[in-house]
Enzyme design. Structure first.
Site, short mmCIF file in Angstrom:
data_model
loop_
_atom_site.label_atom_id
_atom_site.label_comp_id
_atom_site.label_asym_id
_atom_site.label_seq_id
_atom_site.Cartn_x
_atom_site.Cartn_y
_atom_site.Cartn_z
N SER A 290 0.85 -1.19 0.00
CA SER A 290 0.00 0.00 0.00
C SER A 290 0.88 1.24 0.00
O SER A 290 1.61 1.49 0.97
CB SER A 290 -0.90 0.01 1.23
OG SER A 290 -1.45 1.31 1.38
N ASP B 251 -4.85 3.57 -1.99
CA ASP B 251 -5.94 3.94 -1.08
C ASP B 251 -6.48 5.32 -1.41
O ASP B 251 -5.77 6.32 -1.32
CB ASP B 251 -5.41 3.93 0.36
CG ASP B 251 -5.14 2.52 0.85
OD1 ASP B 251 -6.07 1.70 0.81
OD2 ASP B 251 -4.00 2.25 1.27
N MET C 70 -9.15 8.15 -0.40
CA MET C 70 -9.96 8.59 0.75
C MET C 70 -10.49 9.99 0.48
O MET C 70 -9.75 10.85 -0.04
CB MET C 70 -9.10 8.60 2.01
CG MET C 70 -8.43 7.26 2.31
SD MET C 70 -7.58 7.31 3.89
CE MET C 70 -6.72 5.72 3.85
N GLY D 78 -8.94 4.32 7.07
CA GLY D 78 -8.65 5.75 7.20
C GLY D 78 -7.17 6.05 7.38
O GLY D 78 -6.69 7.05 6.88
N PHE D 79 -6.49 5.17 8.08
CA PHE D 79 -5.09 5.46 8.38
C PHE D 79 -4.26 4.18 8.35
O PHE D 79 -4.75 3.10 8.71
CB PHE D 79 -4.97 6.08 9.78
CG PHE D 79 -5.71 7.38 9.88
CD1 PHE D 79 -5.11 8.58 9.48
CD2 PHE D 79 -7.02 7.41 10.32
CE1 PHE D 79 -5.81 9.78 9.54
CE2 PHE D 79 -7.73 8.60 10.38
CZ PHE D 79 -7.12 9.79 10.00
N GLY D 80 -3.00 4.33 7.95
CA GLY D 80 -2.05 3.23 8.05
C GLY D 80 -1.51 3.14 9.47
O GLY D 80 -1.80 4.00 10.32
N GLY D 81 -0.75 2.10 9.72
CA GLY D 81 -0.03 1.98 10.98
C GLY D 81 -0.86 1.54 12.17
O GLY D 81 -0.41 1.67 13.31
N GLY E 75 -4.75 -4.02 6.56
CA GLY E 75 -4.66 -3.30 7.82
C GLY E 75 -3.91 -4.07 8.88
O GLY E 75 -4.32 -5.15 9.29
N GLY E 76 -2.79 -3.53 9.32
CA GLY E 76 -2.02 -4.15 10.39
C GLY E 76 -1.36 -5.45 10.00
O GLY E 76 -1.09 -6.29 10.86
N GLY F 145 1.21 -1.79 4.17
CA GLY F 145 1.73 -0.45 3.95
C GLY F 145 2.96 -0.20 4.80
O GLY F 145 4.10 -0.25 4.32
N SER F 146 2.72 0.00 6.12
CA SER F 146 3.84 0.30 7.02
C SER F 146 4.90 -0.78 7.01
O SER F 146 6.10 -0.48 7.06
CB SER F 146 3.31 0.46 8.46
OG SER F 146 2.28 1.40 8.49
C1 DX5 Z 1 -6.23 1.84 5.65
C2 DX5 Z 1 -5.83 1.45 4.24
C3 DX5 Z 1 -4.71 0.50 4.19
C4 DX5 Z 1 -3.42 1.00 4.80
C5 DX5 Z 1 -2.80 -0.17 5.52
O1 DX5 Z 1 -7.46 2.47 5.65
O2 DX5 Z 1 -6.91 0.87 3.54
O3 DX5 Z 1 -4.48 0.03 2.87
O4 DX5 Z 1 -2.51 1.51 3.90
O5 DX5 Z 1 -1.71 0.30 6.21
P1 DX5 Z 1 -0.89 -0.62 7.22
O6 DX5 Z 1 -0.36 -1.78 6.45
O7 DX5 Z 1 0.16 0.32 7.70
O8 DX5 Z 1 -1.85 -1.05 8.30
ZN ZN Z 2 -6.47 -0.15 1.57
#
Ligand code: DX5
Ligand code: ZN
Length: 217
Positions: free
Chosen positions: A7, A34, A36, A141-144, A177-178, A198-199
């Site tokens: 991601s 992603d 948003m 909504g957010f990574g990490g 996610g995670g 992502g992270s």
């Molecule tokens: C969150 C996004 C994810 C995000 C995952 O709303 O849909 O795709 O990038 O990030 P990580 O892997 O850091 O949880």
């Molecule tokens: Zn996503």
């Protein structure tokens, strides 16, 4: 072997060409993008013009995750921009069936995503028309964020549901996610075909190596 979709939300948005090159060098299967809108989720990211430029810089399929209200308004734009897969949220669609149909009419693969609190029955009526179901394992909504452990049961139940409908071969289960290297195995063992990370990739010291490690069985 499961697929990996890095991601780019966790990458440097001023240097996405580097992120794409890292995805290619590491052997990523898709690039997860992603989108948003500040309404469906509290965060804002990018729109079709950026997706179009990403498409010019990579041959990898763009896996476009729409976290937006009224996604039907933007399906054609994202398809024209070069998306290979367009995933909408069931919670954002009044007429999910017609949105899925609109995606397929563009010659693009169709996915439906569910937030952690949304039951699988939200996707069941259209399940046979899909190419992918995206299980959110954090609130979008957010990574990490941290992986919600109850997601594992939902993945197993989705796997069974797809089998019961006779479409397990046709529909990929994607989890977002995670996701990290240390929980990847249990997520895959639950029935996941595509991991989004992502992270775990772009915050790693060596993103190319991180992608390669996800690809190692
Ligand atoms: C969150 C996004 C994810 C995000 C995952 O709303 O849909 O795709 O990038 O990030 P990580 O892997 O850091 O949880
Ligand atoms: Zn996503």
């Amino acid at each position: 072997m499961s697929k990996i979709a890095p991601s780019i939300l966790a990458a440097d948005f001023a240097d996405l060409a580097t992120a794409l090159a890292q995805c290619e060098a590491g052997g990523a299967d898709y690039v997860h993008v992603d989108i948003m809108d500040g309404h469906f989720v509290p965060n804002i990211t990018i729109g079709p013009p950026v997706v179009k430029d990403l498409h010019r810089h990579t041959t990898l399929p763009l896996d476009v995750h729409l976290m937006i209200e009224n996604p039907e308004r933007y399906i054609v734009d994202f398809a024209d921009a070069g998306a290979s897969i367009i995933t909408v949220h069931a919670e954002a669609c009044d007429h999910l069936r017609s949105v899925v149909k609109l995606i397929k009419e563009q010659g693009v693969k169709a996915g439906v995503s569910l937030k952690p609190a949304t039951p699988l029955k939200a996707v069941e009526p259209v399940i046979a028309d899909l190419d992918l179901v995206l299980i959110m394992s954090v609130n979008p909504g957010f990574g990490g964020q941290e992986f919600i452990p109850e997601s594992l049961t939902k993945i197993r139940d989705l796997d069974k549901l797809l089998c019961n409908h006779g479409v397990r071969e046709q529909v990929e289960i994607e989890v977002d996610g995670g996701v990290y290297l240390d929980n990847a195995k249990e997520i895959i063992d639950a029935g996941t075909d595509v991991l989004v990370a992502g992270s775990a990739i772009f915050k790693a010291p060596d993103p190319v190596e991180a992608i390669r490690q996800f690809k190692r069985p």
